[in-house]
Design a protein around this motif. Sequence first.
Motif, PDB file in Angstrom:
ATOM      1  N   PHE A   5     101.891  64.571  85.611  1.00 11.63           N
ATOM      2  CA  PHE A   5     100.491  64.726  85.719  1.00 11.63           C
ATOM      3  C   PHE A   5      99.989  64.759  83.864  1.00 11.63           C
ATOM      4  O   PHE A   5      98.963  64.986  83.708  1.00 11.63           O
ATOM      5  CB  PHE A   5     100.011  65.946  86.419  1.00 11.63           C
ATOM      6  N   TRP A  60      93.316  71.749  78.535  1.00 11.68           N
ATOM      7  CA  TRP A  60      93.865  71.733  79.818  1.00 11.68           C
ATOM      8  C   TRP A  60      95.055  70.662  79.922  1.00 11.68           C
ATOM      9  O   TRP A  60      96.255  71.031  80.187  1.00 11.68           O
ATOM     10  CB  TRP A  60      93.088  71.644  81.090  1.00 11.68           C
ATOM     11  N   LEU A  66      94.511  76.288  81.223  1.00 13.98           N
ATOM     12  CA  LEU A  66      93.200  75.957  82.099  1.00 13.98           C
ATOM     13  C   LEU A  66      92.239  76.939  81.836  1.00 13.98           C
ATOM     14  O   LEU A  66      92.369  78.117  82.438  1.00 13.98           O
ATOM     15  CB  LEU A  66      93.822  75.728  83.544  1.00 13.98           C
ATOM     16  N   PHE A  68      88.616  78.200  82.698  1.00 16.39           N
ATOM     17  CA  PHE A  68      87.400  77.967  83.561  1.00 16.39           C
ATOM     18  C   PHE A  68      86.158  78.292  82.723  1.00 16.39           C
ATOM     19  O   PHE A  68      85.204  78.105  83.151  1.00 16.39           O
ATOM     20  CB  PHE A  68      87.391  78.603  84.896  1.00 16.39           C
ATOM     21  N   ILE A 121      97.405  81.222  85.705  1.00 18.42           N
ATOM     22  CA  ILE A 121      96.563  81.458  86.598  1.00 18.42           C
ATOM     23  C   ILE A 121      95.532  82.837  86.495  1.00 18.42           C
ATOM     24  O   ILE A 121      94.357  82.594  86.321  1.00 18.42           O
ATOM     25  CB  ILE A 121      96.977  81.494  87.945  1.00 18.42           C
ATOM     26  N   ALA A 264      81.648  75.164  87.185  1.00 16.07           N
ATOM     27  CA  ALA A 264      82.553  74.089  88.020  1.00 16.07           C
ATOM     28  C   ALA A 264      82.203  72.804  87.802  1.00 16.07           C
ATOM     29  O   ALA A 264      83.105  71.966  87.871  1.00 16.07           O
ATOM     30  CB  ALA A 264      81.913  74.495  89.530  1.00 16.07           C
ATOM     31  N   VAL A 267      84.819  71.468  85.168  1.00 18.27           N
ATOM     32  CA  VAL A 267      86.114  71.165  85.773  1.00 18.27           C
ATOM     33  C   VAL A 267      85.918  69.660  86.521  1.00 18.27           C
ATOM     34  O   VAL A 267      86.738  69.237  86.265  1.00 18.27           O
ATOM     35  CB  VAL A 267      86.398  72.234  86.837  1.00 18.27           C
ATOM     36  N   GLY A 308      81.189  69.990  95.520  1.00 17.86           N
ATOM     37  CA  GLY A 308      82.476  70.645  96.370  1.00 17.86           C
ATOM     38  C   GLY A 308      83.201  69.569  96.980  1.00 17.86           C
ATOM     39  O   GLY A 308      84.504  69.765  96.878  1.00 17.86           O
ATOM     40  N   ILE A 309      82.676  68.801  97.707  1.00 17.48           N
ATOM     41  CA  ILE A 309      83.452  67.733  98.274  1.00 17.48           C
ATOM     42  C   ILE A 309      84.037  66.827  97.526  1.00 17.48           C
ATOM     43  O   ILE A 309      85.562  66.614  97.457  1.00 17.48           O
ATOM     44  CB  ILE A 309      82.611  66.821  99.383  1.00 17.48           C
ATOM     45  N   LEU A 311      85.196  67.716  94.431  1.00 22.67           N
ATOM     46  CA  LEU A 311      86.411  68.512  93.825  1.00 22.67           C
ATOM     47  C   LEU A 311      87.499  68.509  94.779  1.00 22.67           C
ATOM     48  O   LEU A 311      88.803  68.245  94.287  1.00 22.67           O
ATOM     49  CB  LEU A 311      85.917  69.739  93.507  1.00 22.67           C
ATOM     50  N   MET A 312      87.296  69.106  96.131  1.00 23.74           N
ATOM     51  CA  MET A 312      88.307  68.966  96.977  1.00 23.74           C
ATOM     52  C   MET A 312      88.963  67.495  97.253  1.00 23.74           C
ATOM     53  O   MET A 312      90.483  67.553  97.065  1.00 23.74           O
ATOM     54  CB  MET A 312      87.693  69.528  98.473  1.00 23.74           C
ATOM     55  N   VAL A 315      91.215  66.986  94.104  1.00 23.17           N
ATOM     56  CA  VAL A 315      92.503  67.610  94.036  1.00 23.17           C
ATOM     57  C   VAL A 315      93.497  67.418  94.837  1.00 23.17           C
ATOM     58  O   VAL A 315      94.701  67.169  94.987  1.00 23.17           O
ATOM     59  CB  VAL A 315      92.206  69.094  94.162  1.00 23.17           C
ATOM     60  N   LEU A 316      92.857  67.087  96.132  1.00 19.52           N
ATOM     61  CA  LEU A 316      93.906  66.536  97.398  1.00 19.52           C
ATOM     62  C   LEU A 316      94.554  65.192  97.380  1.00 19.52           C
ATOM     63  O   LEU A 316      95.543  64.704  97.372  1.00 19.52           O
ATOM     64  CB  LEU A 316      93.209  66.696  98.616  1.00 19.52           C
ATOM     65  N   PRO A 319      94.747  63.681  92.296  1.00 23.99           N
ATOM     66  CA  PRO A 319      94.790  64.959  91.079  1.00 23.99           C
ATOM     67  C   PRO A 319      94.987  64.328  89.803  1.00 23.99           C
ATOM     68  O   PRO A 319      94.783  65.370  88.898  1.00 23.99           O
ATOM     69  CB  PRO A 319      96.061  65.717  91.529  1.00 23.99           C
TER      70      PRO A 319
END
Lengths: 344, 284
Positions: A5, A60, A66, A68, A121, A264, A267, A308-309, A311-312, A315-316, A319
């Motif tokens: 990545f 990043w 990373l 935030f 993290i 957010a 990100v 929010g959707i 971002l999810m 990521v899934l 990525p």
Amino acid sequence: MIPEFSATAARPPKAWWWGVIALIALAMVMLPYYVDIALQLDLSIIFVFALLALSMGFLWGYAGILSFGQTIFFGLGGYAYAVLALNTGMTGLPFLGALLIPVAFSALLGYFMIYGRISDIYLSVTTLVVTLIFEKSIRSTSGPEYVIGSVRLNGQNGIPGVPGLTLPWLDGAPLSIEGVFYLTAGAMLLVYVALRLLLTTRFGRVIVGIRENERRMELLGYDTRLYKLGAFVLAGGIAALSGVLYALWGNFVAPEMFNLNQAAQVVIWVIVGGRSTLIGPIFGTGIVQYTSNWLGTVGVGQVTLVLGIVLMVFVLVFPRGLLPTIGDAFGYVRRRVAGRGAAR
Amino acid sequence: MIATTLYLIIYSISLLMLVSLGLAIIFGMMKVINLAHGEFMMLGAYACVLCVNAGAPLWLAFAAAALAVGLFGIVVERLIIRFLYGRIVDTLLATWGLSLFLVGLVTTVFGPQAWSISARFGNVSFGGMNFSAYTFVLIAISIGMVVVTWLIARLTTVGLIVRGTMQDATVASGLGVNRNLVYMGTFGYGAALAGLAGAVLVPITGASPSLGLFFVAKAFINVIIGGHLPLIGTIAASSLFGTIDGFVSYVWSSVVGEVSVLIVAVILLRLLPLGITGRLRSGL
């Protein structure tokens, strides 16, 4: 970080790259003559946010840190400019001061986190917590007793009437809308080019090396913590610049600059555009800001719900972000075509 | 005055344990930092308000909130988290997305205003000061949560299996433990504790979309400084920060209390980068 990545160490840019940059710069110079003021304002704020995204994307994607909390330095830059400019009545020196204060703070915070060798993290969550606490503290300053110099912090309501930048050769008049447009576009382009060139230097190669294998770089004799702190402070400075430009753009600073949604969004800009390039965060900012403005106008109640959707899903499913994914698709098609040609 | 300070400190410690235990368990067990933790609490709060408004007694509403959010957590684990094991940063990002999504969803469904319930609790007075009796309920529940978690982990077979998986997941699955089931259950348990915490906070704060935001900062600091052992870490970090927070809040204000907790936390990170329990090999 998973190697596939990550971005690779950059080679010096080729001639065509400079040509493209020159063309874009020319287009920026010409733009205010052809488009109306509303679009210039919209583009200016996208450039401001793109700077913020660049600061995070650089940190990043290339340094592997990373954070935030780029909004810490963004908000701090904006507030520092507002307080300094309103107190002194000047604008040039406060501009510089507003860059220095967040840079100093990022050095302090970065020292504790990076020299403590906390894991990636922990660093992410710590930066997030710091920006949350900043927001909460600023929000609690609504009373008249919270004054810096002659400026009330005003808690929730933020500080209105932040003076625009005055330039000595403009007879003390604050920057016009075109002026702000040029300033933001110029700043973004300069920072992009500077980061791109920085990555080809020894410093750039070392931080990419640290991201790939910190222990190995350490054994090679590099003080990795110093390099990481350097990258962190540099990114803090870029975020601070973005914050000052934000204050200049809207003549206004508010605690929302620090809040979780703002953090957010940074990100999301970076992850949507793709963190393994520098152009990705800029591209991501443009596309996400444009889409959320559009969602706002068509009356989708809660933009955060959609973000929010997004971002999810990214990521899934994607990525690596849009630009590298598109690049991969092109590469795949090209290899297929080339493979077929070779078979014949 | 000493009584008041002491009371504030005990209250702060309990509040911290309450809001961070679920997060700590999920982090300690699965190395997943659940950024939607605050929103899990928020969902618990709404579940509690809905139950009370439907006529259920408060204790039943608490149980229902814990159960509902626990089940929701299991769904989240199956739909999102399980694809991301071993990719710590991606779980962080995905749960952040989930958190934004939940705030947006709840604001759309219930509106931005706070919902409250009309539960009456008397006041208790000692040392010349009045204290709301409910804070003692909160302290009791918070301690109860820790004790029950400890008992489950220490005395039951399930607890043994979970602790084994926590120490070495590969060995555990080699011995026939279904690792996925353990992770699913643990995430559900952590979520249930978050839901319960949110419900317990309802009589104090009401339920609003931003409920999670008020507490997440504290909970994250607590878990990071606590380190990888959920129970010992939570108790130790809560005691430390609760004392600082309670004392400073009493002398200055609650915001100053939070800021001073943060400063102490950042300095502690320099000294103990793995948290208070970072050096401990085993334990809870």
